[in-house]
Design a protein around this motif. Structure first.
Motif, PDB file in Angstrom:
ATOM      1  N   SER A 108       0.816  -1.211   0.000  1.00  0.00           N
ATOM      2  CA  SER A 108       0.000   0.000   0.000  1.00  0.00           C
ATOM      3  C   SER A 108       0.849   1.261   0.000  1.00  0.00           C
ATOM      4  N   TYR A 109       2.134   1.141   0.344  1.00  0.00           N
ATOM      5  CA  TYR A 109       3.024   2.301   0.274  1.00  0.00           C
ATOM      6  C   TYR A 109       3.162   2.813  -1.155  1.00  0.00           C
ATOM      7  N   SER A 156       0.163   5.279  -1.408  1.00  0.00           N
ATOM      8  CA  SER A 156       0.341   6.536  -0.672  1.00  0.00           C
ATOM      9  C   SER A 156       1.443   7.398  -1.289  1.00  0.00           C
ATOM     10  N   HIS A 185       0.270   9.030  -4.577  1.00  0.00           N
ATOM     11  CA  HIS A 185      -0.576  10.200  -4.330  1.00  0.00           C
ATOM     12  C   HIS A 185       0.272  11.414  -3.983  1.00  0.00           C
ATOM     13  N   ARG A 186       1.267  11.216  -3.140  1.00  0.00           N
ATOM     14  CA  ARG A 186       2.139  12.340  -2.764  1.00  0.00           C
ATOM     15  C   ARG A 186       2.893  12.904  -3.954  1.00  0.00           C
ATOM     16  N   LEU A 236      -1.296   3.147   4.401  1.00  0.00           N
ATOM     17  CA  LEU A 236      -2.439   4.052   4.282  1.00  0.00           C
ATOM     18  C   LEU A 236      -2.895   4.611   5.622  1.00  0.00           C
ATOM     19  N   CYS A 244       3.329   3.569  11.302  1.00  0.00           N
ATOM     20  CA  CYS A 244       2.374   3.209  10.262  1.00  0.00           C
ATOM     21  C   CYS A 244       1.681   1.918  10.680  1.00  0.00           C
ATOM     22  N   TYR A 260      -5.701   8.789   8.317  1.00  0.00           N
ATOM     23  CA  TYR A 260      -5.565   8.395   6.914  1.00  0.00           C
ATOM     24  C   TYR A 260      -4.349   9.112   6.352  1.00  0.00           C
ATOM     25  N   THR A 261      -3.343   8.386   5.918  1.00  0.00           N
ATOM     26  CA  THR A 261      -2.074   8.975   5.496  1.00  0.00           C
ATOM     27  C   THR A 261      -2.245   9.972   4.365  1.00  0.00           C
ATOM     28  N   ILE A 262      -3.093   9.657   3.417  1.00  0.00           N
ATOM     29  CA  ILE A 262      -3.262  10.514   2.246  1.00  0.00           C
ATOM     30  C   ILE A 262      -3.999  11.803   2.602  1.00  0.00           C
ATOM     31  N   SER A 300       8.965   5.985   1.713  1.00  0.00           N
ATOM     32  CA  SER A 300       7.579   6.443   1.735  1.00  0.00           C
ATOM     33  C   SER A 300       7.445   7.842   2.327  1.00  0.00           C
TER      34      SER A 300
END
Length: 356
Positions: free
Chosen positions: A58-59, A62, A65-66, A141, A154, A175-177, A343
């Motif tokens: 899932s990294y 994330s 997205h960044r 995430l 995390c 939520y990380t995002i 990440s």
């Protein structure tokens, strides 16, 4: 086995393709694994030194997205960078195997065998859920506070103390995002691998193998065994990764850490074919009757996964597969008091793309 040198399989922890390798990666598992593989080869041993990218993590989502890109594009560009760095370093690895249909079939066959043998259990668990995004959160995430050492972490496992935090165990999850997205809990039925059922075999294994481990990693294993062992997610409600093939969990994917063992078998099979040691079955070199010495090289943050979860994944197949003779674990490189992290974009790149 008389008359031939014992074969060896050396595996460096599978890199997540959310960026190039950084100095901590290269100076840790990849260089160490290469030195050991060269030592064995110099002593006349047939050696396969390998790894493969961990695309389902899932990294990837994330980090994409960044960076303002898609997970698919990030995987493609990062894999090329990782391979270039390994080649520039001059390791014995023959390259990174393609994550293709053969890879996916290897993973699916591996988990299907365990499912058919009744190794998985159905569990209703509480999971963090980002309300606005409409997404269940795990690993890269979600972030919060480790319930063991109370340091920022995390999901999945704490990089500071190494202890796992599954399902709803992370304190004050975000939520990380989008940290402003409210996180609630929802109950979902998933499949798990109950590690506690393997306690006796684990204790016997560590009694004979842990003396070869480094002190910090050995201490963590002792701490984990001193408490009830957690259930490992096998499936998870998500969209990034390999679709879970089980009728009990429609619409779910395989939890990315469940891929590590079949992924390493696939990488070994692919690398063996490049150096003339091929076998017809993808798991040929990992079969117990092949009698290979199996050694892992990874960082402290992977002790729980590579040292415990992946061992149970092998034990769950009975006596079919060999088990690692050693886990060689390196400590973190720090930058401004924080560990190198792709990440989090907090690192020094290996700069393999500039090496010629």
């Amino acid at each position: 086995m008389t008359g031939r040198a014992r074969p060896a399989v050396v595996v460096a922890a599978t890199p997540t393709p959310n960026g190039d390798l950084h100095v901590g990666h290269m100076a840790g598992p990849y260089l160490s694994g290469d030195v050991y593989a060269r030592y064995l080869r110099a002593n006349g041993r047939p050696v396969i030194y390998t790894t493969c990218t961990d695309d389902s993590q899932s990294y990837v989502v994330s980090t994409a997205h960044r960076l303002g890109t898609t997970p698919e594009q990030l995987v493609e560009t990062s894999t090329a960078k990782i391979e270039r760095s390994l080649r520039a370093m001059g390791t014995l690895m023959v390259g990174l195997p393609p994550i293709d249909d053969r890879y996916r079939r290897t993973v699916l066959d591996h988990v299907a065998d365990l499912h058919a043998a009744g190794r998985f259990r159905s569990r209703a668990v509480r999971l963090p859920y980002a309300e606005n995004a409409g997404r269940f959160l795990y690993d890269g995430l979600v972030s919060g506070t480790c319930p063991v050492c109370l340091v920022g972490s995390c999901g999945g496992a704490c990089e500071n103390c190494g202890h796992p935090n599954n399902f709803d165990e992370l304190i004050d999850p975000k939520y990380t995002i989008d940290p402003s997205d409210p996180v609630v809990y929802r109950v979902q039925t998933i499949l798990v691998l109950p590690m506690e059922e393997y306690r006796d075999r684990l204790i016997s294994y560590y009694a004979s193998h842990a003396p070869r481990w480094r002190p910090h990693a050995k201490q963590l294993i002792g701490e984990l065994l001193a408490r009830p062992l957690p259930d490992v997610p096998v499936t998870f409600p998500g969209t990034w990764g390999i679709a879970a093939p089980f009728p009990e969990t429609p619409g779910q994917v395989l939890y990315p850490w469940i891929e590590a063992m079949p992924a390493s078998m696939y990488a070994t099979w692919w690398a063996a074919g490049q150096v003339g040691q091929g076998g017809s079955a993808t798991d040929h070199h990992w079969r117990a009757d092949h009698d290979a010495e199996l050694v892992y090289f990874h960082g402290f943050d992977n002790v729980y996964h590579w040292g415990l979860v992946d061992l149970v994944m092998l034990l769950a197949h009975g006596d079919k597969y060999t088990t690692p003779e050693s886990n060689v674990c390196n400590e973190f490189y720090d930058l401004d008091g924080e560990k190198f992290s792709t990440s989090r974009n907090h690192l020094i790149w290996s700069a393999g793309s500039t090496w010629r």
